[in-house]
Motif scaffolding. Structure first.
Motif, mmCIF file in Angstrom:
data_model
loop_
_atom_site.group_PDB
_atom_site.id
_atom_site.type_symbol
_atom_site.label_atom_id
_atom_site.label_comp_id
_atom_site.label_asym_id
_atom_site.label_seq_id
_atom_site.Cartn_x
_atom_site.Cartn_y
_atom_site.Cartn_z
ATOM 1 N N LEU A 232 -69.711 -22.045 56.618
ATOM 2 C CA LEU A 232 -69.917 -22.671 57.922
ATOM 3 C C LEU A 232 -68.623 -23.295 58.439
ATOM 4 C CD1 LEU A 232 -71.730 -23.592 60.238
ATOM 5 C CD2 LEU A 232 -72.391 -25.557 58.840
ATOM 6 N N VAL A 233 -67.927 -24.000 57.582
ATOM 7 C CA VAL A 233 -66.661 -24.630 57.986
ATOM 8 C C VAL A 233 -65.650 -23.555 58.388
ATOM 9 C CG1 VAL A 233 -64.697 -25.986 57.157
ATOM 10 C CG2 VAL A 233 -67.023 -26.726 56.645
ATOM 11 N N ALA A 234 -65.553 -22.489 57.604
ATOM 12 C CA ALA A 234 -64.601 -21.413 57.916
ATOM 13 C C ALA A 234 -64.952 -20.710 59.224
ATOM 14 C CB ALA A 234 -64.566 -20.405 56.774
ATOM 15 N N ALA A 235 -66.252 -20.538 59.474
ATOM 16 C CA ALA A 235 -66.693 -19.859 60.702
ATOM 17 C C ALA A 235 -66.526 -20.760 61.920
ATOM 18 C CB ALA A 235 -68.144 -19.415 60.569
ATOM 19 N N GLY A 236 -66.708 -22.066 61.756
ATOM 20 C CA GLY A 236 -66.538 -23.002 62.856
ATOM 21 C C GLY A 236 -67.812 -23.414 63.555
ATOM 22 N N SER A 237 -68.882 -22.633 63.419
ATOM 23 C CA SER A 237 -70.166 -22.976 64.033
ATOM 24 C C SER A 237 -71.263 -22.118 63.414
ATOM 25 C CB SER A 237 -70.137 -22.750 65.549
ATOM 26 O OG SER A 237 -70.073 -21.359 65.832
ATOM 27 N N ILE A 238 -72.493 -22.547 63.612
ATOM 28 C CA ILE A 238 -73.627 -21.761 63.129
ATOM 29 C C ILE A 238 -73.643 -20.396 63.819
ATOM 30 C CG2 ILE A 238 -76.153 -21.573 63.200
ATOM 31 C CD1 ILE A 238 -75.398 -23.386 61.013
ATOM 32 N N ALA A 239 -73.381 -20.392 65.127
ATOM 33 C CA ALA A 239 -73.390 -19.125 65.875
ATOM 34 C C ALA A 239 -72.355 -18.151 65.310
ATOM 35 C CB ALA A 239 -73.130 -19.384 67.354
ATOM 36 N N ALA A 240 -71.163 -18.648 65.020
ATOM 37 C CA ALA A 240 -70.116 -17.785 64.467
ATOM 38 C C ALA A 240 -70.493 -17.300 63.066
ATOM 39 C CB ALA A 240 -68.786 -18.522 64.436
ATOM 40 N N ALA A 241 -71.110 -18.162 62.274
ATOM 41 C CA ALA A 241 -71.555 -17.766 60.931
ATOM 42 C C ALA A 241 -72.638 -16.698 61.025
ATOM 43 C CB ALA A 241 -72.055 -18.979 60.163
ATOM 44 N N LYS A 242 -73.511 -16.804 62.026
ATOM 45 C CA LYS A 242 -74.537 -15.780 62.228
ATOM 46 C C LYS A 242 -73.902 -14.443 62.592
ATOM 47 C CE LYS A 242 -78.450 -18.669 63.555
ATOM 48 N NZ LYS A 242 -79.392 -19.034 64.618
ATOM 49 N N GLU A 243 -72.887 -14.478 63.444
ATOM 50 C CA GLU A 243 -72.194 -13.246 63.832
ATOM 51 C C GLU A 243 -71.547 -12.564 62.628
ATOM 52 O OE1 GLU A 243 -69.392 -14.039 66.957
ATOM 53 O OE2 GLU A 243 -70.952 -14.745 68.321
ATOM 54 N N LYS A 244 -71.122 -13.361 61.657
ATOM 55 C CA LYS A 244 -70.500 -12.832 60.446
ATOM 56 C C LYS A 244 -71.529 -12.533 59.348
ATOM 57 C CE LYS A 244 -66.131 -15.202 61.182
ATOM 58 N NZ LYS A 244 -65.093 -16.026 60.585
ATOM 59 N N ALA A 245 -72.807 -12.642 59.680
ATOM 60 C CA ALA A 245 -73.919 -12.389 58.750
ATOM 61 C C ALA A 245 -73.850 -13.289 57.520
ATOM 62 C CB ALA A 245 -73.968 -10.918 58.356
ATOM 63 N N GLN A 246 -73.466 -14.542 57.720
ATOM 64 C CA GLN A 246 -73.395 -15.495 56.627
ATOM 65 C C GLN A 246 -74.608 -16.417 56.586
ATOM 66 O OE1 GLN A 246 -69.572 -17.139 57.723
ATOM 67 N NE2 GLN A 246 -68.553 -15.952 56.114
ATOM 68 N N VAL A 247 -75.451 -16.335 57.593
ATOM 69 C CA VAL A 247 -76.673 -17.128 57.646
ATOM 70 C C VAL A 247 -77.824 -16.228 57.220
ATOM 71 C CG1 VAL A 247 -78.230 -18.467 59.122
ATOM 72 C CG2 VAL A 247 -75.758 -18.560 59.510
ATOM 73 N N ARG A 248 -78.644 -16.730 56.323
ATOM 74 C CA ARG A 248 -79.784 -15.936 55.863
ATOM 75 C C ARG A 248 -81.073 -16.737 56.033
ATOM 76 N NH1 ARG A 248 -77.215 -18.238 51.681
ATOM 77 N NH2 ARG A 248 -78.476 -19.164 50.041
ATOM 78 N N LEU A 249 -82.180 -16.030 56.161
ATOM 79 C CA LEU A 249 -83.489 -16.662 56.258
ATOM 80 C C LEU A 249 -84.110 -16.733 54.871
ATOM 81 C CD1 LEU A 249 -84.979 -14.969 59.430
ATOM 82 C CD2 LEU A 249 -84.060 -17.271 59.226
ATOM 83 N N GLU A 250 -84.660 -17.880 54.552
ATOM 84 C CA GLU A 250 -85.312 -18.079 53.258
ATOM 85 C C GLU A 250 -86.712 -18.623 53.496
ATOM 86 O OE1 GLU A 250 -84.130 -17.101 50.461
ATOM 87 O OE2 GLU A 250 -81.989 -16.906 50.814
ATOM 88 N N GLY A 251 -87.601 -18.328 52.565
ATOM 89 C CA GLY A 251 -88.977 -18.792 52.637
ATOM 90 C C GLY A 251 -89.204 -20.067 51.855
ATOM 91 N N LYS A 252 -90.470 -20.442 51.745
ATOM 92 C CA LYS A 252 -90.807 -21.723 51.119
ATOM 93 C C LYS A 252 -90.526 -21.765 49.626
ATOM 94 C CE LYS A 252 -95.664 -20.501 50.611
ATOM 95 N NZ LYS A 252 -97.023 -20.854 50.965
ATOM 96 N N GLU A 253 -90.312 -20.634 48.998
ATOM 97 C CA GLU A 253 -90.037 -20.611 47.559
ATOM 98 C C GLU A 253 -88.549 -20.766 47.241
ATOM 99 O OE1 GLU A 253 -92.539 -20.674 45.433
ATOM 100 O OE2 GLU A 253 -93.915 -20.544 47.142
ATOM 101 N N TYR A 254 -87.699 -20.802 48.259
ATOM 102 C CA TYR A 254 -86.254 -20.898 48.051
ATOM 103 C C TYR A 254 -85.890 -22.213 47.363
ATOM 104 C CZ TYR A 254 -81.262 -21.179 48.923
ATOM 105 O OH TYR A 254 -79.903 -21.307 48.771
#
Length: 59
Positions: A23-45
């Motif tokens: 996140l710090v390297a990307a600069g924002s959540i939006a930028a991290a999403k563009e780089k596919a660094q954000v993932r969706l996790e469920g309740k068992e994570y």
């Protein structure tokens, strides 16, 4: 989610998770999403050290 707070557990949908360093390297959540660094996790994570989490909630 209920371990963190019972209100989160009731309407929990998914968690958006990104590593803090990514996140710090990307600069924002939006930028991290563009780089596919954000993932969706469920309740068992199991939260890991260094995770930054945005909770999707129905409330």
């Amino acid at each position: 989610a209920g371990v963190i707070h019972s209100d989160i557990e009731k309407g929990f949908i998914r968690a958006e998770v990104v590593r803090c360093n990514d996140l710090v390297a990307a600069g924002s959540i939006a930028a991290a999403k563009e780089k596919a660094q954000v993932r969706l996790e469920g309740k068992e994570y199991v939260v890991q050290e260094g995770d930054v989490i945005l909770f999707r909630h129905s409330g």
